[in-house]
Structure formats: structure tokens, C-alpha cells
Write a protein that holds these residues in place. Structure first.
Motif, PDB file in Angstrom:
ATOM      1  N   SER A  35       0.824  -1.203   0.000  1.00  0.00           N
ATOM      2  CA  SER A  35       0.000   0.000   0.000  1.00  0.00           C
ATOM      3  C   SER A  35       0.861   1.257   0.000  1.00  0.00           C
ATOM      4  O   SER A  35       0.500   2.260  -0.604  1.00  0.00           O
ATOM      5  CB  SER A  35      -0.928   0.016   1.208  1.00  0.00           C
ATOM      6  OG  SER A  35      -1.853  -1.039   1.129  1.00  0.00           O
ATOM      7  N   LYS A  36       1.992   1.202   0.692  1.00  0.00           N
ATOM      8  CA  LYS A  36       2.904   2.343   0.695  1.00  0.00           C
ATOM      9  C   LYS A  36       3.403   2.650  -0.711  1.00  0.00           C
ATOM     10  O   LYS A  36       3.420   3.796  -1.148  1.00  0.00           O
ATOM     11  CB  LYS A  36       4.100   2.091   1.617  1.00  0.00           C
ATOM     12  CG  LYS A  36       3.787   2.223   3.073  1.00  0.00           C
ATOM     13  CD  LYS A  36       5.032   2.062   3.909  1.00  0.00           C
ATOM     14  CE  LYS A  36       4.687   2.153   5.378  1.00  0.00           C
ATOM     15  NZ  LYS A  36       5.848   2.166   6.245  1.00  0.00           N
ATOM     16  N   VAL A  37       3.786   1.599  -1.421  1.00  0.00           N
ATOM     17  CA  VAL A  37       4.278   1.783  -2.789  1.00  0.00           C
ATOM     18  C   VAL A  37       3.171   2.345  -3.676  1.00  0.00           C
ATOM     19  O   VAL A  37       3.398   3.267  -4.472  1.00  0.00           O
ATOM     20  CB  VAL A  37       4.813   0.451  -3.360  1.00  0.00           C
ATOM     21  CG1 VAL A  37       5.124   0.576  -4.834  1.00  0.00           C
ATOM     22  CG2 VAL A  37       6.031  -0.001  -2.585  1.00  0.00           C
ATOM     23  N   LEU A  38       1.962   1.839  -3.527  1.00  0.00           N
ATOM     24  CA  LEU A  38       0.840   2.322  -4.322  1.00  0.00           C
ATOM     25  C   LEU A  38       0.551   3.797  -4.039  1.00  0.00           C
ATOM     26  O   LEU A  38       0.385   4.590  -4.959  1.00  0.00           O
ATOM     27  CB  LEU A  38      -0.406   1.476  -4.052  1.00  0.00           C
ATOM     28  CG  LEU A  38      -1.654   1.859  -4.837  1.00  0.00           C
ATOM     29  CD1 LEU A  38      -1.413   1.694  -6.328  1.00  0.00           C
ATOM     30  CD2 LEU A  38      -2.832   1.023  -4.381  1.00  0.00           C
ATOM     31  N   TRP A  39       0.504   4.179  -2.757  1.00  0.00           N
ATOM     32  CA  TRP A  39       0.263   5.579  -2.414  1.00  0.00           C
ATOM     33  C   TRP A  39       1.388   6.474  -2.929  1.00  0.00           C
ATOM     34  O   TRP A  39       1.134   7.580  -3.423  1.00  0.00           O
ATOM     35  CB  TRP A  39       0.119   5.758  -0.901  1.00  0.00           C
ATOM     36  CG  TRP A  39      -1.270   5.520  -0.416  1.00  0.00           C
ATOM     37  CD1 TRP A  39      -1.684   4.519   0.398  1.00  0.00           C
ATOM     38  CD2 TRP A  39      -2.433   6.285  -0.736  1.00  0.00           C
ATOM     39  NE1 TRP A  39      -3.035   4.619   0.612  1.00  0.00           N
ATOM     40  CE2 TRP A  39      -3.525   5.698  -0.067  1.00  0.00           C
ATOM     41  CE3 TRP A  39      -2.665   7.419  -1.518  1.00  0.00           C
ATOM     42  CZ2 TRP A  39      -4.820   6.201  -0.152  1.00  0.00           C
ATOM     43  CZ3 TRP A  39      -3.962   7.916  -1.600  1.00  0.00           C
ATOM     44  CH2 TRP A  39      -5.014   7.315  -0.930  1.00  0.00           C
ATOM     45  N   MET A  40       2.624   6.013  -2.838  1.00  0.00           N
ATOM     46  CA  MET A  40       3.738   6.814  -3.332  1.00  0.00           C
ATOM     47  C   MET A  40       3.644   7.007  -4.843  1.00  0.00           C
ATOM     48  O   MET A  40       3.892   8.102  -5.348  1.00  0.00           O
ATOM     49  CB  MET A  40       5.061   6.181  -2.930  1.00  0.00           C
ATOM     50  CG  MET A  40       5.310   6.266  -1.433  1.00  0.00           C
ATOM     51  SD  MET A  40       6.767   5.384  -0.887  1.00  0.00           S
ATOM     52  CE  MET A  40       8.051   6.353  -1.594  1.00  0.00           C
ATOM     53  N   LEU A  41       3.274   5.957  -5.567  1.00  0.00           N
ATOM     54  CA  LEU A  41       3.104   6.083  -7.014  1.00  0.00           C
ATOM     55  C   LEU A  41       1.977   7.060  -7.362  1.00  0.00           C
ATOM     56  O   LEU A  41       2.104   7.865  -8.280  1.00  0.00           O
ATOM     57  CB  LEU A  41       2.834   4.719  -7.637  1.00  0.00           C
ATOM     58  CG  LEU A  41       4.042   3.819  -7.792  1.00  0.00           C
ATOM     59  CD1 LEU A  41       3.613   2.446  -8.279  1.00  0.00           C
ATOM     60  CD2 LEU A  41       5.051   4.432  -8.751  1.00  0.00           C
ATOM     61  N   ILE A  42       0.883   6.977  -6.637  1.00  0.00           N
ATOM     62  CA  ILE A  42      -0.235   7.893  -6.880  1.00  0.00           C
ATOM     63  C   ILE A  42       0.204   9.330  -6.651  1.00  0.00           C
ATOM     64  O   ILE A  42      -0.096  10.223  -7.455  1.00  0.00           O
ATOM     65  CB  ILE A  42      -1.440   7.533  -5.977  1.00  0.00           C
ATOM     66  CG1 ILE A  42      -2.046   6.205  -6.420  1.00  0.00           C
ATOM     67  CG2 ILE A  42      -2.486   8.639  -6.007  1.00  0.00           C
ATOM     68  CD1 ILE A  42      -3.091   5.660  -5.474  1.00  0.00           C
ATOM     69  N   ILE A  43       0.949   9.585  -5.585  1.00  0.00           N
ATOM     70  CA  ILE A  43       1.387  10.947  -5.282  1.00  0.00           C
ATOM     71  C   ILE A  43       2.407  11.433  -6.310  1.00  0.00           C
ATOM     72  O   ILE A  43       2.419  12.610  -6.664  1.00  0.00           O
ATOM     73  CB  ILE A  43       1.938  11.023  -3.839  1.00  0.00           C
ATOM     74  CG1 ILE A  43       0.776  10.848  -2.866  1.00  0.00           C
ATOM     75  CG2 ILE A  43       2.674  12.323  -3.591  1.00  0.00           C
ATOM     76  CD1 ILE A  43       1.173  10.737  -1.432  1.00  0.00           C
ATOM     77  N   ILE A  44       3.227  10.555  -6.815  1.00  0.00           N
ATOM     78  CA  ILE A  44       4.205  10.968  -7.826  1.00  0.00           C
ATOM     79  C   ILE A  44       3.529  11.237  -9.168  1.00  0.00           C
ATOM     80  O   ILE A  44       3.859  12.207  -9.851  1.00  0.00           O
ATOM     81  CB  ILE A  44       5.313   9.902  -7.954  1.00  0.00           C
ATOM     82  CG1 ILE A  44       6.169   9.912  -6.688  1.00  0.00           C
ATOM     83  CG2 ILE A  44       6.178  10.146  -9.189  1.00  0.00           C
ATOM     84  CD1 ILE A  44       7.144   8.777  -6.578  1.00  0.00           C
ATOM     85  N   VAL A  45       2.546  10.420  -9.544  1.00  0.00           N
ATOM     86  CA  VAL A  45       1.885  10.585 -10.846  1.00  0.00           C
ATOM     87  C   VAL A  45       0.921  11.775 -10.839  1.00  0.00           C
ATOM     88  O   VAL A  45       0.919  12.579 -11.773  1.00  0.00           O
ATOM     89  CB  VAL A  45       1.156   9.276 -11.247  1.00  0.00           C
ATOM     90  CG1 VAL A  45       0.320   9.470 -12.485  1.00  0.00           C
ATOM     91  CG2 VAL A  45       2.167   8.171 -11.460  1.00  0.00           C
ATOM     92  N   VAL A  46       0.093  11.882  -9.836  1.00  0.00           N
ATOM     93  CA  VAL A  46      -0.844  13.013  -9.713  1.00  0.00           C
ATOM     94  C   VAL A  46      -0.620  13.666  -8.349  1.00  0.00           C
ATOM     95  O   VAL A  46      -1.331  13.377  -7.389  1.00  0.00           O
ATOM     96  CB  VAL A  46      -2.315  12.567  -9.884  1.00  0.00           C
ATOM     97  CG1 VAL A  46      -2.729  12.501 -11.312  1.00  0.00           C
ATOM     98  CG2 VAL A  46      -2.598  11.264  -9.191  1.00  0.00           C
ATOM     99  N   PRO A  47       0.371  14.536  -8.260  1.00  0.00           N
ATOM    100  CA  PRO A  47       0.830  15.021  -6.953  1.00  0.00           C
ATOM    101  C   PRO A  47      -0.224  15.726  -6.101  1.00  0.00           C
ATOM    102  O   PRO A  47      -0.399  15.374  -4.937  1.00  0.00           O
ATOM    103  CB  PRO A  47       1.952  15.991  -7.297  1.00  0.00           C
ATOM    104  CG  PRO A  47       2.299  15.750  -8.704  1.00  0.00           C
ATOM    105  CD  PRO A  47       1.137  15.094  -9.342  1.00  0.00           C
ATOM    106  N   ILE A  48      -0.913  16.687  -6.635  1.00  0.00           N
ATOM    107  CA  ILE A  48      -1.831  17.463  -5.804  1.00  0.00           C
ATOM    108  C   ILE A  48      -3.041  16.621  -5.415  1.00  0.00           C
ATOM    109  O   ILE A  48      -3.392  16.526  -4.238  1.00  0.00           O
ATOM    110  CB  ILE A  48      -2.250  18.758  -6.521  1.00  0.00           C
ATOM    111  CG1 ILE A  48      -1.021  19.644  -6.708  1.00  0.00           C
ATOM    112  CG2 ILE A  48      -3.334  19.488  -5.758  1.00  0.00           C
ATOM    113  CD1 ILE A  48      -1.246  20.871  -7.538  1.00  0.00           C
ATOM    114  N   VAL A  49      -3.668  16.004  -6.386  1.00  0.00           N
ATOM    115  CA  VAL A  49      -4.850  15.178  -6.107  1.00  0.00           C
ATOM    116  C   VAL A  49      -4.462  13.980  -5.243  1.00  0.00           C
ATOM    117  O   VAL A  49      -5.166  13.641  -4.288  1.00  0.00           O
ATOM    118  CB  VAL A  49      -5.515  14.718  -7.423  1.00  0.00           C
ATOM    119  CG1 VAL A  49      -6.662  13.770  -7.159  1.00  0.00           C
ATOM    120  CG2 VAL A  49      -5.983  15.916  -8.230  1.00  0.00           C
ATOM    121  N   GLY A  50      -3.341  13.346  -5.538  1.00  0.00           N
ATOM    122  CA  GLY A  50      -2.898  12.202  -4.757  1.00  0.00           C
ATOM    123  C   GLY A  50      -2.586  12.562  -3.318  1.00  0.00           C
ATOM    124  O   GLY A  50      -2.980  11.850  -2.391  1.00  0.00           O
ATOM    125  N   SER A  51      -1.887  13.675  -3.119  1.00  0.00           N
ATOM    126  CA  SER A  51      -1.546  14.104  -1.755  1.00  0.00           C
ATOM    127  C   SER A  51      -2.791  14.458  -0.956  1.00  0.00           C
ATOM    128  O   SER A  51      -2.938  14.053   0.192  1.00  0.00           O
ATOM    129  CB  SER A  51      -0.613  15.313  -1.794  1.00  0.00           C
ATOM    130  OG  SER A  51       0.607  14.968  -2.365  1.00  0.00           O
TER     131      SER A  51
END
Length: 69
Positions: A41-57
Motif C-alpha cells: 500500500s505504501k508503494v501504491l500511495w507513493m506512485l499515486i502521489i508521484i503521478v498526480v501530486p496534488i490530487v494524490g496528496s
């Protein structure tokens, strides 16, 4: 007039960039430090934040605050 618009746009852009970086870094550091999330889950959340930074964060921070309630 162009000089004022250019200076304001540059300053506003710099402020937005700093806020974007701070939000992304805060979220990534928070993900790495928490023990409530497993490795996958950590890897998935990190990928989401890197790909779509504002929305992911923002999604991660909202999800985290709702989960702690």
C-alpha cells in the motif's frame, strides 16, 4: 502593465510551486513513517502521489484523517 503581470505571475507561480512541493514531500514522508500501512500500500500511495501530486496528496491526507476518526 506587462511588467506587473509578469512579476505577479512569477511570484504566484513560485508560491504555488513551493506549496506543491511541500504538500507532496509531507505526504511522502508521512507514508514512509507510518506503520499502519503495509509495504504494498505504501508503494501504491507513493506512485499515486508521484503521478498526480496534488490530487494524490490531498486524497491521501483526507483518507488518513477519515481513517483515524
Amino acid at each position: 502593465m506587462y511588467l506587473i503581470t509578469s512579476a505577479f505571475g512569477g511570484t504566484l507561480g513560485l508560491i504555488c510551486l513551493i506549496l506543491w512541493l511541500a504538500l507532496s514531500l509531507y505526504s511522502l514522508i508521512n507514508i514512509l513513517r507510518t506503520h499502519a500501512i503495509n509495504g504494498g500500500s505504501k508503494v501504491l500511495w507513493m506512485l499515486i502521489i508521484i503521478v498526480v501530486p496534488i490530487v494524490g496528496s490531498l486524497t491521501y491526507l483526507f483518507w488518513r484523517s477519515v481513517k483515524t476518526l
